[in-house]
Scaffold this active site. Structure first.
Site, PDB file in Angstrom:
ATOM      1  N   CYS A 168      12.113 -46.669  50.052  1.00 11.72           N
ATOM      2  CA  CYS A 168      10.910 -45.830  50.098  1.00 11.72           C
ATOM      3  C   CYS A 168       9.987 -46.162  51.261  1.00 11.72           C
ATOM      4  O   CYS A 168       8.964 -45.490  51.447  1.00 11.72           O
ATOM      5  CB  CYS A 168      10.160 -45.953  48.781  1.00 11.72           C
ATOM      6  SG  CYS A 168      11.202 -45.605  47.356  1.00 11.72           S
ATOM      7  N   HIS A 308       0.696 -46.036  48.410  1.00  8.81           N
ATOM      8  CA  HIS A 308       2.066 -45.798  47.971  1.00  8.81           C
ATOM      9  C   HIS A 308       2.029 -45.157  46.586  1.00  8.81           C
ATOM     10  O   HIS A 308       2.722 -44.176  46.337  1.00  8.81           O
ATOM     11  CB  HIS A 308       2.848 -47.109  47.957  1.00  8.81           C
ATOM     12  CG  HIS A 308       4.303 -46.952  47.690  1.00  8.81           C
ATOM     13  ND1 HIS A 308       5.120 -46.172  48.470  1.00  8.81           N
ATOM     14  CD2 HIS A 308       5.101 -47.470  46.709  1.00  8.81           C
ATOM     15  CE1 HIS A 308       6.356 -46.212  48.002  1.00  8.81           C
ATOM     16  NE2 HIS A 308       6.365 -46.985  46.935  1.00  8.81           N
ATOM     17  N   GLU A 319      -0.281 -52.870  44.086  1.00  6.05           N
ATOM     18  CA  GLU A 319      -0.955 -52.314  45.266  1.00  6.05           C
ATOM     19  C   GLU A 319      -2.468 -52.462  45.146  1.00  6.05           C
ATOM     20  O   GLU A 319      -3.155 -52.716  46.136  1.00  6.05           O
ATOM     21  CB  GLU A 319      -0.573 -50.850  45.464  1.00  6.05           C
ATOM     22  CG  GLU A 319      -1.096 -50.283  46.774  1.00  6.05           C
ATOM     23  CD  GLU A 319      -0.521 -48.921  47.124  1.00  6.05           C
ATOM     24  OE1 GLU A 319      -0.707 -48.476  48.269  1.00  6.05           O
ATOM     25  OE2 GLU A 319       0.118 -48.291  46.243  1.00  6.05           O
ATOM     26  N   LYS A 339       1.208 -38.576  45.775  1.00  2.31           N
ATOM     27  CA  LYS A 339       2.410 -38.467  44.940  1.00  2.31           C
ATOM     28  C   LYS A 339       2.069 -37.923  43.563  1.00  2.31           C
ATOM     29  O   LYS A 339       2.953 -37.459  42.833  1.00  2.31           O
ATOM     30  CB  LYS A 339       3.101 -39.825  44.816  1.00  2.31           C
ATOM     31  CG  LYS A 339       3.746 -40.337  46.109  1.00  2.31           C
ATOM     32  CD  LYS A 339       4.487 -41.639  45.865  1.00  2.31           C
ATOM     33  CE  LYS A 339       5.157 -42.170  47.135  1.00  2.31           C
ATOM     34  NZ  LYS A 339       4.180 -42.743  48.094  1.00  2.31           N
ATOM     35  N   HIS A 344       7.539 -38.391  44.218  1.00  5.96           N
ATOM     36  CA  HIS A 344       7.940 -39.471  45.131  1.00  5.96           C
ATOM     37  C   HIS A 344       9.264 -39.105  45.792  1.00  5.96           C
ATOM     38  O   HIS A 344      10.326 -39.121  45.160  1.00  5.96           O
ATOM     39  CB  HIS A 344       8.069 -40.771  44.344  1.00  5.96           C
ATOM     40  CG  HIS A 344       8.346 -41.971  45.192  1.00  5.96           C
ATOM     41  ND1 HIS A 344       8.293 -41.956  46.576  1.00  5.96           N
ATOM     42  CD2 HIS A 344       8.677 -43.252  44.845  1.00  5.96           C
ATOM     43  CE1 HIS A 344       8.582 -43.144  47.037  1.00  5.96           C
ATOM     44  NE2 HIS A 344       8.819 -43.950  46.013  1.00  5.96           N
ATOM     45  N   PHE A 403      12.151 -50.478  47.461  1.00 11.22           N
ATOM     46  CA  PHE A 403      13.087 -51.400  46.825  1.00 11.22           C
ATOM     47  C   PHE A 403      13.714 -52.277  47.914  1.00 11.22           C
ATOM     48  O   PHE A 403      14.010 -51.819  49.012  1.00 11.22           O
ATOM     49  CB  PHE A 403      14.201 -50.637  46.109  1.00 11.22           C
ATOM     50  CG  PHE A 403      13.819 -50.044  44.779  1.00 11.22           C
ATOM     51  CD1 PHE A 403      12.558 -50.212  44.251  1.00 11.22           C
ATOM     52  CD2 PHE A 403      14.743 -49.320  44.044  1.00 11.22           C
ATOM     53  CE1 PHE A 403      12.210 -49.673  43.023  1.00 11.22           C
ATOM     54  CE2 PHE A 403      14.424 -48.774  42.807  1.00 11.22           C
ATOM     55  CZ  PHE A 403      13.144 -48.949  42.298  1.00 11.22           C
TER      56      PHE A 403
END
Length: 415
Positions: A168, A308, A319, A339, A344, A403
């Protein structure tokens, strides 16, 4: 060592809310969700039946009818998205590559998984019909670098050309690398961003198996709810986001519209777990701090952060901790997650959010985080809930975390 400055001169995207930059932006400002039931495949046996789907896609709309038909045979959906968004961005920038030195123009476009749909379809054909029936286009369609390669072929550009695959964080890293090519005089113009088309039977099943997706099937538009106490996973989406980067002085000389400047970027690795972020946000904080240092800016110079913000329990809290580590426990910097409206899109997310950040710089409007009705424990920043906000904007930050523990932060500013 002095670096050349990098301007943002063109924007393009494909999203669950459409492909028009202005049209989608207006919907984001209005707090409109693009999340809906999946119609591309049968979801009867799926525990999640919705996503950020790009509707009515029959090949790149920027292609003529014959080109679209050929693209369906030769390009996976993710590469189609990337080319269409790139054409829109190039047109927005007012560029004509026939008039440019092709060796000074390039494309770096990231993707987390590349042609997942082609991979699944090819494997199905192998099992059902045998190896002789596997398409000769399978490898060129599924490879992660297909988007960047086809964009360079479309325009005949011969400068830096590569793909980044950091889950991502892919698009964010691609933009970082493209900006560095211009800063260090390896290129004058770069097409940069990310593209993804993992909203497929296999892709959806994979993330369901990870227990990563929301199951709010009765209320898809309310499923992506970053920082909310009732969040239950992210919403898988597809799309592409592309920006045009250009050496600042040449952009000014040709009278280009300049949305903003790429001021700096930072990156790091959590080095901890293949899917879970560091709970204290240390890795993400390092990337944000590195971006500020690269730009020669202080935390107080940042007017807005596009987070994010995926709507996951661990990620949203990590975050939040990261922002506090960099900006202080009592920070007032506005933060939002788009998002919540688009879902996402994995490796494309950072490209789409770079377009959003450019629009924030242009308009002075910060899009909201929708569905944030009851902030979860420890989620206590200014997340711009429900309603967009106007403000004095000088610099904006875009965060992308993937990831594998990949972290990247981009810092952009007004010119």
């Amino acid at each position: 060592m002095s670096h050349r400055r990098v301007a943002i001169t063109g924007l393009g995207w494909v999203t669950s809310l459409g492909t028009s930059v202005t049209g989608v932006w207006d919907q984001l400002v209005a707090g409109t969700s693009g999340i809906k039931p999946i119609t591309r495949f049968d979801t009867t046996d799926y525990t999640t039946t919705f996503g950020g789907q790009v509707d009515d896609w029959e090949g790149p709309p920027n292609f003529d009818e014959n080109e679209r038909k050929r693209s369906l045979k030769k390009l996976d959906r993710f590469a189609q998205f990337a080319i269409n968004a790139s054409i829109d961005a190039v047109n927005d920038a007012g560029l004509a590559f026939a008039d440019e030195n092709p060796w000074r123009c390039g494309s770096i476009i990231g993707s987390g998984v590349g042609g997942m749909e082609e991979f699944a379809e090819g494997h199905k054909k192998l099992l059902e019909k045998g190896p002789s029936r596997v398409s000769p286009f399978m490898v060129p369609k599924l490879m992660c670098n297909a988007a960047a390669g086809h964009v360079s072929i479309h325009y005949g550009i011969k400068g830096p050309n590569s793909a980044v695959a950091t889950a991502c964080a892919s698009a964010g890293h691609a933009i970082l690398e493209a900006a560095e090519a211009i800063r260090h005089d390896a290129a004058d113009i770069m097409i940069a961003g990310g593209s993804e088309a993992a909203l497929t039977p296999l892709g959806t099943a994979c993330f369901i198996a990870l227990k990563a997706l929301s199951r709010r099937n009765d209320e898809p538009t309310k499923a992506s709810r970053p920082w909310d106490a009732d969040r239950d996973g992210f919403v898988l989406a597809e799309g592409a986001g592309i920006i045009i980067l250009e050496e600042m002085e040449r952009a000014k000389a040709r009278g280009a519209k300049i949305y903003g400047e790429m001021l700096g970027a930072g990156q790091s690795a959590d080095g901890s777990h293949i899917t879970a972020p560091l709970e204290d946000g240390a890795g993400a904080a390092y990337a944000m701090s590195a971006a500020l240092k690269d730009a020669g800016k202080n935390p107080g110079d940042v007017s807005y952060i596009n987070a994010h913000g995926t709507s996951t329990g661990l990620g949203d809290l990590a975050e939040t901790h990261a922002v506090k580590r960099v900006f202080g426990d009592d920070t007032k910097v506005p933060v939002s997650s788009t998002k919540s409206m688009l879902g996402h899109s994995l490796g494309a997310a950072g490209g789409i959010e770079a377009v959003i950040c450019a629009k924030v710089l242009e308009t002075g409007v910060m899009p909201p985080t929708i569905n944030l009705d009851n902030p979860g424990e420890g989620c206590d920043l200014d997340y711009i809930p429900h309603t967009a906000r106007e403000g004095h904007i000088e610099a904006v930050m875009s965060n992308s975390f993937g990831f594998g523990g990949h972290n990247v932060s981009l810092l952009m500013g007004k010119v």
